[in-house]
Design a protein around this motif. Sequence first.
Motif, PDB file in Angstrom:
ATOM      1  N   TYR A 130      32.870  34.690  17.739  1.00  0.00           N
ATOM      2  CA  TYR A 130      32.066  33.588  17.206  1.00  0.00           C
ATOM      3  C   TYR A 130      31.508  34.019  15.860  1.00  0.00           C
ATOM      4  O   TYR A 130      30.891  35.093  15.746  1.00  0.00           O
ATOM      5  N   ARG A 178      35.173  29.606  15.682  1.00  0.00           N
ATOM      6  CA  ARG A 178      35.481  30.469  16.817  1.00  0.00           C
ATOM      7  C   ARG A 178      36.844  31.099  16.613  1.00  0.00           C
ATOM      8  O   ARG A 178      37.642  30.642  15.804  1.00  0.00           O
ATOM      9  N   SER A 222      29.515  37.599  16.645  1.00  0.00           N
ATOM     10  CA  SER A 222      29.075  37.964  18.001  1.00  0.00           C
ATOM     11  C   SER A 222      30.224  37.804  18.976  1.00  0.00           C
ATOM     12  O   SER A 222      31.190  37.082  18.717  1.00  0.00           O
ATOM     13  N   GLY A 223      30.101  38.478  20.094  1.00  0.00           N
ATOM     14  CA  GLY A 223      31.066  38.371  21.189  1.00  0.00           C
ATOM     15  C   GLY A 223      30.327  38.697  22.462  1.00  0.00           C
ATOM     16  O   GLY A 223      29.665  37.854  23.054  1.00  0.00           O
ATOM     17  N   ASN A 224      30.358  39.937  22.833  1.00  0.00           N
ATOM     18  CA  ASN A 224      29.613  40.384  24.008  1.00  0.00           C
ATOM     19  C   ASN A 224      28.186  40.788  23.679  1.00  0.00           C
ATOM     20  O   ASN A 224      27.397  41.077  24.579  1.00  0.00           O
ATOM     21  N   THR A 225      27.870  40.827  22.405  1.00  0.00           N
ATOM     22  CA  THR A 225      26.528  41.239  21.982  1.00  0.00           C
ATOM     23  C   THR A 225      25.922  40.142  21.117  1.00  0.00           C
ATOM     24  O   THR A 225      26.649  39.294  20.603  1.00  0.00           O
ATOM     25  N   PRO A 226      24.612  40.145  20.940  1.00  0.00           N
ATOM     26  CA  PRO A 226      23.985  39.132  20.075  1.00  0.00           C
ATOM     27  C   PRO A 226      24.508  39.175  18.646  1.00  0.00           C
ATOM     28  O   PRO A 226      25.095  40.171  18.216  1.00  0.00           O
ATOM     29  N   LEU A 227      24.250  38.114  17.936  1.00  0.00           N
ATOM     30  CA  LEU A 227      24.695  37.995  16.556  1.00  0.00           C
ATOM     31  C   LEU A 227      24.231  39.169  15.709  1.00  0.00           C
ATOM     32  O   LEU A 227      23.052  39.537  15.722  1.00  0.00           O
ATOM     33  N   VAL A 228      25.190  39.721  14.975  1.00  0.00           N
ATOM     34  CA  VAL A 228      24.895  40.750  13.980  1.00  0.00           C
ATOM     35  C   VAL A 228      25.140  40.102  12.622  1.00  0.00           C
ATOM     36  O   VAL A 228      26.206  39.502  12.399  1.00  0.00           O
ATOM     37  N   TYR A 274      13.964  38.906  15.487  1.00  0.00           N
ATOM     38  CA  TYR A 274      14.630  39.503  14.333  1.00  0.00           C
ATOM     39  C   TYR A 274      13.571  39.862  13.306  1.00  0.00           C
ATOM     40  O   TYR A 274      12.569  39.162  13.154  1.00  0.00           O
ATOM     41  N   ASN A 322      25.502  34.101  23.412  1.00  0.00           N
ATOM     42  CA  ASN A 322      25.331  34.803  22.139  1.00  0.00           C
ATOM     43  C   ASN A 322      25.762  33.947  20.965  1.00  0.00           C
ATOM     44  O   ASN A 322      26.188  34.465  19.939  1.00  0.00           O
TER      45      ASN A 322
END
Lengths: 110, 111
Positions: free
Chosen positions: A32, A51, A93-99, B35, B97
């Motif tokens: 995403y 996506r 993001s995928g398995n973790t929150p948005l970076v 954040y 997420n």
Amino acid sequence: GENVEQHPSTLSVQEGDSAVIKCTYSDSASNYFPWYKQELGKRPQLIIDIRSNVGEKKDQRIAVTLNKTAKHFSLHITETQPEDSAVYFCAASGNTPLVFGKGTRLSVIA
Amino acid sequence: DTAVSQTPKYLVTQMGNDKSIKCEQNLGHDTMYWYKQDSKKFLKIMFSYNNKELIINETVPNRFSPKSPDKAHLNLHINSLELGDSAVYFCASSHLNEKLFFGSGTQLSVL
């Protein structure tokens, strides 16, 4: 974990020209990819997202492209206007929150 | 109606003090976040809560303690404030997420 690189950090364009901002990500599990616009003193707001099952998405003057093989995605703004001036963030993001990437300060010169 | 609301908008305080920032979302999201945005505009995740449980705690000093009384609220308490804590703190929420909805931010200035 995920690492998102964003370029350029600043971008100046003449009104009416196009602007392109590029991002790369490291985690192949990311699926995403949103873009946020933050005007001075305001909160980041989602402007478009894509996506991993789609290569390109367009919404009026804004488009995003995704190359999963190369792990990069780009934001394209056409016919820029002064109100497009802001800081733009890509994220993944995928398995973790948005970076988030570190942001691009876009200035549209009238 | 504001989707994600946080208070206060501005917080000016002395070093060493303890302060709290409150956040509430009415979107029915299962995940909430804090954040931090520094002076260079970098947006860095501090905490992530899913259904009141801490999922992520990035390398944040233990002076920062999030508290989630229910899945619509995520508050941030900061003890012994330091100069380097000055930043804008954004609360956010999402389903899983994906699309993050941000609060309006709290500008913290530590003098």
